[in-house]
Design a protein around this motif. Structure first.
Motif, short mmCIF file in Angstrom:
data_model
loop_
_atom_site.label_atom_id
_atom_site.label_comp_id
_atom_site.label_asym_id
_atom_site.label_seq_id
_atom_site.Cartn_x
_atom_site.Cartn_y
_atom_site.Cartn_z
N GLN A 181 73.10 61.08 -5.60
CA GLN A 181 72.23 60.09 -6.24
C GLN A 181 72.95 59.45 -7.42
O GLN A 181 72.83 58.24 -7.66
N ILE A 182 73.71 60.28 -8.16
CA ILE A 182 74.54 59.73 -9.25
C ILE A 182 75.52 58.69 -8.68
O ILE A 182 75.65 57.57 -9.19
N GLU A 218 66.60 65.05 -1.38
CA GLU A 218 66.14 64.43 -2.62
C GLU A 218 65.87 62.97 -2.38
O GLU A 218 66.45 62.33 -1.51
N PHE A 257 67.31 66.50 -15.79
CA PHE A 257 67.56 65.11 -15.35
C PHE A 257 66.30 64.27 -15.20
O PHE A 257 66.37 63.11 -14.82
N GLY A 288 59.03 72.09 -4.51
CA GLY A 288 60.20 71.60 -5.25
C GLY A 288 59.77 71.01 -6.56
O GLY A 288 58.81 71.48 -7.18
N CYS A 290 59.89 67.26 -9.34
CA CYS A 290 59.97 65.80 -9.40
C CYS A 290 59.88 65.33 -10.85
O CYS A 290 59.63 66.12 -11.76
N GLY A 291 60.08 64.06 -11.06
CA GLY A 291 59.92 63.51 -12.40
C GLY A 291 60.46 62.10 -12.49
O GLY A 291 60.94 61.53 -11.51
N ALA A 312 62.43 60.56 -9.18
CA ALA A 312 63.20 61.35 -8.21
C ALA A 312 62.40 62.60 -7.88
O ALA A 312 61.58 63.05 -8.68
N PHE A 313 62.57 63.07 -6.69
CA PHE A 313 62.05 64.41 -6.38
C PHE A 313 62.97 65.10 -5.39
O PHE A 313 63.77 64.45 -4.70
C1 2NL Z 1 63.86 71.02 -6.90
C2 2NL Z 1 63.73 69.92 -7.85
C3 2NL Z 1 64.50 67.75 -8.33
C4 2NL Z 1 65.49 65.66 -8.91
C5 2NL Z 1 65.49 66.81 -8.16
C6 2NL Z 1 67.01 63.89 -9.58
C7 2NL Z 1 68.21 63.30 -9.30
C8 2NL Z 1 68.72 62.38 -10.18
C9 2NL Z 1 68.02 62.04 -11.29
C10 2NL Z 1 66.84 62.64 -11.54
CL1 2NL Z 1 70.21 61.64 -9.87
N1 2NL Z 1 66.36 63.57 -10.68
N2 2NL Z 1 66.54 64.80 -8.72
C11 2NL Z 1 64.48 65.42 -9.82
C12 2NL Z 1 63.48 66.37 -9.97
C13 2NL Z 1 63.49 67.53 -9.23
O1 2NL Z 1 64.57 68.85 -7.53
O2 2NL Z 1 63.19 72.00 -7.01
N3 2NL Z 1 64.72 70.85 -5.89
C14 2NL Z 1 64.90 71.85 -4.91
#
Ligand code: 2NL
Length: 345
Positions: A181-182, A218, A257, A288, A290-291, A312-313
């Motif tokens: 994603q970056i 994601e 993040f 999972g 999110c935010g 993102a989640f």
């Molecule tokens: C989890 C939670 C999450 C994200 C992944 C993300 C990626 C970028 C920026 C901001 Cl580049 N966020 N990804 C955000 C929130 C949660 O994963 O439990 N994953 C198994």
């Protein structure tokens, strides 16, 4: 020979000829019988020239009758013999099209792949792009750009599998799919609507709930004026496409993040919140997190947080085939590779 004798000979040729034609067992025998009768009738015909006028026509009549009887009989017998020959050939050449050949058993996709593709289908239907990225990453994309402060526990050796390349602890197996994603934000002009499914790696001892190799997906959205409402609405639509008539639940949480951040849960699709074994009698299943993408992450990727915002989640994929098929161990799903077990799903 007088007329009476010729007539009775002609009649005899007719009677014998009919019997011979009836006896003919094949087309050659039939032709031979025909020729013999013809020859005999021709010999009788020769005797006509010695007769009186009125006798001539009587003998001629008798010959004509014998001839036409024989012709009709030969024709009928020929048709019979030809039909018999055709039938014999047909039954000889008959193909049994009902024959049952043992067929090859058709395989199917692994349960994880099935869910993976289902997730891609759902998001493609919402207009998202599917991206994949490298499994071997660098510290910047896996941690630094994601706002992990130095010394964050997730960087520690027990979580991350480092690769012995370059500077120490700079090259690693991605611990989540976020580094891609970056990469997207660094290279693509927003708006971005993307999902990234993929293989991820952590230093975990394998057991029923842990595996050093697992699968994540994601979702990333970057656009103008994206709000928490967009995030919640998208998750609602997505959960319903995946699980049916369920509710989403957001519990306040923290990720480096995202800000704000939430744990992401779904009401149990098996008991509709009544409580069952699958949801450990809570009515909810944690999937999972999110935010809203943290402004520090946007800046690290060269995006102006005043101009762009996003959500993102992310969650683990493997959980879903486990729940769906009531499989009780990740080892059975991912590692045993026992087709006798997997082919049920
Ligand atoms: C989890 C939670 C999450 C994200 C992944 C993300 C990626 C970028 C920026 C901001 Cl580049 N966020 N990804 C955000 C929130 C949660 O994963 O439990 N994953 C198994």
């Amino acid at each position: 020979m007088n007329a009476a004798e010729l007539i009775s000979r002609a009649q005899a040729v007719g009677v014998d000829g009919l019997a011979a034609l009836a006896r003919a067992g094949d087309l050659d025998a039939l032709r031979a019988a025909e020729k013999q009768a013809d020859d005999e009738l021709a010999a009788i015909k020769k005797g006509i020239k010695d007769l009186e006028g009125s006798d001539r026509s009587e003998v001629g009549k008798a010959l004509g009758i014998a001839q036409s009887q024989l012709r009709d009989a030969a024709e009928a017998r020929r048709a019979e013999l030809e039909a018999a020959a055709a039938n014999a050939r047909l039954s000889e050449e008959r193909l049994d099209l009902t024959a049952q050949l043992p067929s090859r058993r058709r395989g199917h996709l692994h349960p994880v792949t099935q869910v993976w593709r289902e997730l891609e289908d759902i998001f493609c239907g919402l207009g998202y792009e599917v991206h994949s990225g490298p499994e071997v990453e660098d510290d910047w994309h896996n941690f630094e750009a994601l706002n992990f402060p130095p010394g964050h526990p997730a960087r520690a050796m027990q979580d991350t599998l480092y690769v012995d390349l370059g500077e120490p602890e700079q090259v690693l197996l991605r611990t989540h799919t976020s580094p891609m994603q970056i990469r997207l934000m660094e290279t693509k002009e927003p708006p971005i609507y993307a999902i990234i499914p993929g293989r991820t790696f952590r230093r975990d001892t394998p057991d029923a709930r842990h595996s050093p190799v697992f699968h994540q997906i994601e979702c990333l959205v970057i656009d103008r004026d994206i709000t928490m409402g967009d995030l919640m609405g998208t998750i609602d639509v997505f959960f319903r496409a995946l699980f049916g008539d369920v509710d989403a639940r957001f519990l306040p949480s923290f990720f480096p993040f995202t800000e704000p951040s939430a744990e992401l849960g779904v009401s149990c699709p098996f008991c509709a919140k009544a409580g069952c074994r699958t949801c450990s009698h809570t009515g909810w299943i944690e999937l999972g997190g999110c935010g809203m993408v943290d402004p520090n992450v946007l800046v690290a990727c060269g995006l102006d947080p005043e101009a762009w915002s996003g959500f993102a989640f992310g969650f683990g994929i493997d959980r879903i085939p486990l729940l769906r098929n009531e499989i009780d161990s990740l080892q059975t799903l991912l590692w045993d590779n026992d087709v006798r077990f997997l082919r049920q799903f």
